[in-house]
Design an enzyme around this catalytic site. Structure first.
Site, PDB file in Angstrom:
ATOM      1  N   THR A   1       0.806  -1.221   0.000  1.00  0.00           N
ATOM      2  CA  THR A   1       0.000   0.000   0.000  1.00  0.00           C
ATOM      3  C   THR A   1       0.839   1.272   0.000  1.00  0.00           C
ATOM      4  O   THR A   1       0.281   2.376  -0.102  1.00  0.00           O
ATOM      5  CB  THR A   1      -0.944   0.013   1.215  1.00  0.00           C
ATOM      6  N   ASP A   2       2.156   1.140   0.118  1.00  0.00           N
ATOM      7  CA  ASP A   2       3.040   2.313   0.049  1.00  0.00           C
ATOM      8  C   ASP A   2       4.229   2.008  -0.853  1.00  0.00           C
ATOM      9  O   ASP A   2       5.377   2.236  -0.485  1.00  0.00           O
ATOM     10  CB  ASP A   2       3.509   2.713   1.452  1.00  0.00           C
ATOM     11  N   LEU A   3       3.942   1.504  -2.046  1.00  0.00           N
ATOM     12  CA  LEU A   3       5.010   1.168  -2.975  1.00  0.00           C
ATOM     13  C   LEU A   3       5.572   2.453  -3.576  1.00  0.00           C
ATOM     14  O   LEU A   3       4.914   3.129  -4.354  1.00  0.00           O
ATOM     15  CB  LEU A   3       4.482   0.247  -4.078  1.00  0.00           C
ATOM     16  N   ASN A   4       6.788   2.791  -3.193  1.00  0.00           N
ATOM     17  CA  ASN A   4       7.455   3.981  -3.712  1.00  0.00           C
ATOM     18  C   ASN A   4       8.947   3.699  -3.847  1.00  0.00           C
ATOM     19  O   ASN A   4       9.431   2.652  -3.410  1.00  0.00           O
ATOM     20  CB  ASN A   4       7.186   5.198  -2.824  1.00  0.00           C
TER      21      ASN A   4
ATOM     22  N   ASN B   1      11.203   2.525  -1.046  1.00  0.00           N
ATOM     23  CA  ASN B   1      10.983   1.172  -0.530  1.00  0.00           C
ATOM     24  C   ASN B   1      11.447   0.081  -1.501  1.00  0.00           C
ATOM     25  O   ASN B   1      11.061  -1.076  -1.363  1.00  0.00           O
ATOM     26  CB  ASN B   1       9.503   0.976  -0.199  1.00  0.00           C
TER      27      ASN B   1
END
Length: 232
Positions: free
Chosen positions: A166-169, A172
């Protein structure tokens, strides 16, 4: 996974990665400082401490809230059972992905401390040796097409396991000195049925590239993102 429970806390640990004699000190900063085994730190949502264990280095992260709500209640969560704590759920997800051959850090120890109807939590996980995130790399040099495809393939492996990051950036996603791709930071992530949500992961990742290009002038173009979508 083994566990040690006291009156108000539960610690899970992997006895192959951390000595049982150190488990009670795993989340004691004074212990690591006293033994000169803090090897670095990083600032993000709070401080991540890097620790030297016997056989590997570890990253210690305390769970904190973000956004405006996080300014009011920085690190407290509603307690609904030990196995529903964020640290336990992230541990389980990391273990599942490693079983399926996805390059993610090994969980080492996790702790939840209960106080009334709330809890606080910490996670100790493997620090990937000699690795940098994509932001740091792209600030200095571009990536070639093969590496973009390699990154895309690792994300597709995660999606085949039905894991929604949910926080694929690009903070990461790590690349180590052997050109292996690693995915990190799975707090609040979970397995999800279906496929529609997978495009949302890709869209979030693209926005992350665009944001860092404006902010840091990273070596990246929209054409590079298309390479992520091609498999090797």
């Amino acid at each position: 996974m083994k566990s040690v429970q006291a009156k108000n806390q539960l610690i899970w640990f992997d006895e192959e990665l951390i000595d049982s004699s150190e488990v009670e000190h795993a989340f004691d900063l004074n212990y690591w400082q006293k033994n000169n085994r803090i090897v670095g730190s990083a600032q993000g949502r709070g401080t991540t401490w890097f620790l030297q264990l016997n056989s590997l280095q570890a990253a210690w992260r305390h769970y904190r809230r973000g956004g405006l709500f996080g300014k009011l209640i920085a690190d407290s969560y509603w307690f609904q059972g030990w196995q529903k704590t964020r640290c336990f759920q992230e541990w389980q997800l990391l273990a599942l992905m490693r079983e399926q051959g996805i390059q993610v850090p090994r969980p080492i120890a996790a702790r939840a401390i209960k106080s009334g109807m709330i809890y606080r939590a910490d996670l100790l996980s493997e620090k990937i040796p000699n690795a940098q995130d994509l932001v740091s790399i792209l600030e200095n040099q571009p990536l070639d097409a093969a590496m973009y495809r390699k990154i895309g393939d690792e994300i597709r492996k995660m999606h085949r396991a039905q894991v929604n990051h949910t926080d694929l950036n690009i903070h990461n996603i790590l690349i180590d000195d052997r050109e292996q791709v690693w995915l990190i930071d799975f707090d609040k992530c979970y397995q999800q049925d279906g496929d529609a949500w997978k495009q949302e992961n890709w869209d979030r990742l693209k926005r992350s590239f665009e944001k860092e290009q404006k902010k840091r002038q990273i070596h990246w173009s929209a054409a590079d993102f298309e390479l992520l979508l091609d498999s090797l």
